[in-house]
Design a protein around this motif. Structure first.
Motif, PDB file in Angstrom:
ATOM      1  N   UNK A  17       0.881  -1.339   0.128  1.00 46.40           N
ATOM      2  CA  UNK A  17       0.032   0.013  -0.075  1.00 46.40           C
ATOM      3  C   UNK A  17       0.881   1.172   0.005  1.00 46.40           C
ATOM      4  N   UNK A  18       0.393   2.288  -0.071  1.00 41.60           N
ATOM      5  CA  UNK A  18       1.245   3.712  -0.249  1.00 41.60           C
ATOM      6  C   UNK A  18       1.227   4.412   1.004  1.00 41.60           C
ATOM      7  N   UNK A  19      -0.264   4.957   1.308  1.00 41.02           N
ATOM      8  CA  UNK A  19      -0.435   5.856   2.502  1.00 41.02           C
ATOM      9  C   UNK A  19      -0.342   5.147   3.640  1.00 41.02           C
ATOM     10  N   UNK A  20       0.630   5.343   4.562  1.00 39.78           N
ATOM     11  CA  UNK A  20       0.719   4.663   5.876  1.00 39.78           C
ATOM     12  C   UNK A  20       1.604   3.496   5.762  1.00 39.78           C
ATOM     13  N   UNK A  21       2.061   3.191   4.840  1.00 42.05           N
ATOM     14  CA  UNK A  21       3.012   2.170   4.278  1.00 42.05           C
ATOM     15  C   UNK A  21       4.255   2.720   3.843  1.00 42.05           C
ATOM     16  N   UNK A  22       4.303   3.216   2.483  1.00 43.70           N
ATOM     17  CA  UNK A  22       5.529   3.790   1.899  1.00 43.70           C
ATOM     18  C   UNK A  22       5.386   5.187   1.913  1.00 43.70           C
ATOM     19  N   UNK A  23       4.370   5.777   2.562  1.00 43.07           N
ATOM     20  CA  UNK A  23       4.508   7.192   3.163  1.00 43.07           C
ATOM     21  C   UNK A  23       3.837   7.231   4.337  1.00 43.07           C
ATOM     22  N   UNK A  24       4.188   8.363   5.227  1.00 45.35           N
ATOM     23  CA  UNK A  24       3.490   8.473   6.442  1.00 45.35           C
ATOM     24  C   UNK A  24       2.235   8.665   6.305  1.00 45.35           C
ATOM     25  N   UNK A  25       1.343   8.222   7.707  1.00 43.36           N
ATOM     26  CA  UNK A  25      -0.199   8.195   7.685  1.00 43.36           C
ATOM     27  C   UNK A  25      -0.827   9.762   7.357  1.00 43.36           C
ATOM     28  N   UNK A  26       0.283  10.703   7.954  1.00 47.43           N
ATOM     29  CA  UNK A  26      -0.178  12.083   7.831  1.00 47.43           C
ATOM     30  C   UNK A  26       0.258  12.675   6.512  1.00 47.43           C
ATOM     31  N   UNK A  60      -0.261  -1.282  -4.449  1.00 42.70           N
ATOM     32  CA  UNK A  60      -1.743  -1.304  -4.723  1.00 42.70           C
ATOM     33  C   UNK A  60      -2.122  -0.329  -3.784  1.00 42.70           C
ATOM     34  N   UNK A  61      -2.824   0.750  -4.463  1.00 47.18           N
ATOM     35  CA  UNK A  61      -3.130   1.935  -3.415  1.00 47.18           C
ATOM     36  C   UNK A  61      -4.561   2.346  -3.979  1.00 47.18           C
ATOM     37  N   UNK A  62      -5.441   2.739  -2.977  1.00 46.52           N
ATOM     38  CA  UNK A  62      -6.694   3.644  -3.451  1.00 46.52           C
ATOM     39  C   UNK A  62      -6.438   5.089  -3.740  1.00 46.52           C
ATOM     40  N   UNK A  63      -5.040   5.503  -3.674  1.00 48.27           N
ATOM     41  CA  UNK A  63      -4.610   6.856  -3.784  1.00 48.27           C
ATOM     42  C   UNK A  63      -4.617   6.748  -5.531  1.00 48.27           C
ATOM     43  N   UNK A  64      -4.658   8.012  -5.778  1.00 46.27           N
ATOM     44  CA  UNK A  64      -4.344   8.301  -7.394  1.00 46.27           C
ATOM     45  C   UNK A  64      -3.695   9.757  -7.612  1.00 46.27           C
ATOM     46  N   UNK A  65      -2.306   9.519  -8.077  1.00 46.70           N
ATOM     47  CA  UNK A  65      -1.720  10.897  -8.511  1.00 46.70           C
ATOM     48  C   UNK A  65      -0.767  10.725  -9.327  1.00 46.70           C
ATOM     49  N   UNK A  66      -0.520  11.473 -10.258  1.00 47.09           N
ATOM     50  CA  UNK A  66       0.504  11.143 -11.289  1.00 47.09           C
ATOM     51  C   UNK A  66       2.130  10.942 -10.712  1.00 47.09           C
ATOM     52  N   UNK A  67       1.927  11.969  -9.464  1.00 45.24           N
ATOM     53  CA  UNK A  67       3.522  11.859  -8.905  1.00 45.24           C
ATOM     54  C   UNK A  67       3.908  10.398  -8.471  1.00 45.24           C
ATOM     55  N   UNK A  68       2.741   9.432  -7.865  1.00 43.07           N
ATOM     56  CA  UNK A  68       2.906   8.523  -7.449  1.00 43.07           C
ATOM     57  C   UNK A  68       3.492   7.265  -8.405  1.00 43.07           C
ATOM     58  N   UNK A  69       2.871   7.367  -9.732  1.00 43.94           N
ATOM     59  CA  UNK A  69       3.065   6.523 -11.042  1.00 43.94           C
ATOM     60  C   UNK A  69       4.738   6.789 -11.276  1.00 43.94           C
ATOM     61  N   UNK A  70       4.917   8.262 -11.217  1.00 49.38           N
ATOM     62  CA  UNK A  70       6.379   8.545 -11.707  1.00 49.38           C
ATOM     63  C   UNK A  70       7.253   8.159 -10.687  1.00 49.38           C
ATOM     64  N   UNK A  71       7.003   8.203  -9.395  1.00 53.08           N
ATOM     65  CA  UNK A  71       7.902   7.834  -8.340  1.00 53.08           C
ATOM     66  C   UNK A  71       8.142   6.189  -8.405  1.00 53.08           C
ATOM     67  N   UNK A  72       7.126   5.681  -8.378  1.00 50.76           N
ATOM     68  CA  UNK A  72       7.421   3.864  -8.493  1.00 50.76           C
ATOM     69  C   UNK A  72       7.913   3.492  -9.632  1.00 50.76           C
ATOM     70  N   UNK A  80       1.694  -1.051 -10.939  1.00 49.27           N
ATOM     71  CA  UNK A  80       1.293   0.130 -10.117  1.00 49.27           C
ATOM     72  C   UNK A  80      -0.254   0.318 -10.350  1.00 49.27           C
ATOM     73  N   UNK A  81      -0.869  -0.107  -9.296  1.00 49.45           N
ATOM     74  CA  UNK A  81      -2.298  -0.215  -9.299  1.00 49.45           C
ATOM     75  C   UNK A  81      -2.968   1.043  -8.304  1.00 49.45           C
ATOM     76  N   UNK A  82      -3.468   2.116  -8.765  1.00 50.17           N
ATOM     77  CA  UNK A  82      -3.860   3.121  -8.263  1.00 50.17           C
ATOM     78  C   UNK A  82      -5.366   3.092  -8.286  1.00 50.17           C
ATOM     79  N   UNK A  83      -6.209   4.005  -7.340  1.00 48.57           N
ATOM     80  CA  UNK A  83      -7.467   3.776  -7.214  1.00 48.57           C
ATOM     81  C   UNK A  83      -8.173   2.669  -6.906  1.00 48.57           C
ATOM     82  N   UNK A  84      -7.460   1.792  -6.330  1.00 53.12           N
ATOM     83  CA  UNK A  84      -7.789   0.490  -6.126  1.00 53.12           C
ATOM     84  C   UNK A  84      -8.778   0.618  -4.634  1.00 53.12           C
TER      85      UNK A  84
END
Length: 174
Positions: A17-26, A60-72, A80-84
């Motif tokens: 997951x991204x938020x809270x795993x690969x990035x902080x929860x805040x 696999x993340x519910x998040x969606x951002x072009x920056x996330x796709x570029x980063x990973x 890379x599965x966003x908006x999951x």
């Protein structure tokens, strides 16, 4: 010796997951309400090394951002599965595509939407600051909080078990 009570030699794939795993929860937000996620450089190093070592990696993340796709994608990750919003079907589809069985997969999540996917994977990982229900599901709770090296913790232990951590010139570069 690994701190994870699992036969790490079985692991061929890892999903995060991204938020809270690969990035902080805040997550700070810009003036338009767009999330501005932080990333952990040590996680990034470990993720790109895992790809080089032949481990299959999925985001696999519910998040969606072009920056996330570029980063990973920049780390060599192609799955890379966003908006999951529901993660289990995405995980099982990815596993089928990659020919992975549950015992060959580690899934790292931090909150309620991750629980079904964690239960399906052979090895469920939670950051130290995960939701209590997620910690109850996890086979291993990392000593670090989400966004502060959870991926590095898991990947380093798996690659050490395989004798592939700092084992050749590939380990010393990006």
């Amino acid at each position: 010796m690994s701190a994870i009570n699992y036969d790490l030699s079985k692991i061929r794939g890892m999903a995060f997951d991204i938020d809270g795993v690969l990035s902080p929860s805040t997550i700070p937000m810009d003036i338009n309400g767009n999330p501005q996620r932080m990333v952990n450089i040590k996680d990034g190093y470990a993720l790109q090394l895992a790809v080089k070592r032949g481990l299959r990696i999925a985001i696999i993340s519910g998040a969606d951002s072009p920056a996330l796709r570029v980063r990973y994608a920049g780390l060599g990750i192609t799955d890379i599965y966003l908006k999951a919003s529901v993660k289990l079907p995405v995980l099982t589809d990815w596993m089928a595509k990659e020919g992975l069985t549950p015992d060959e997969v580690a899934y790292t999540g931090d909150d309620i939407p991750d629980i079904e996917a964690m239960r399906h994977a052979g090895l469920a990982i939670a950051p130290a600051d995960a939701a209590p229900e997620v910690k109850e599901t996890a086979g291993y709770i990392s000593p670090v909080a989400g966004g502060y090296g959870v991926a590095r913790d898991l990947i380093e232990q798996v690659l050490r078990d395989r004798g592939e951590w700092m084992s050749d010139a590939k380990a010393f570069g990006w």
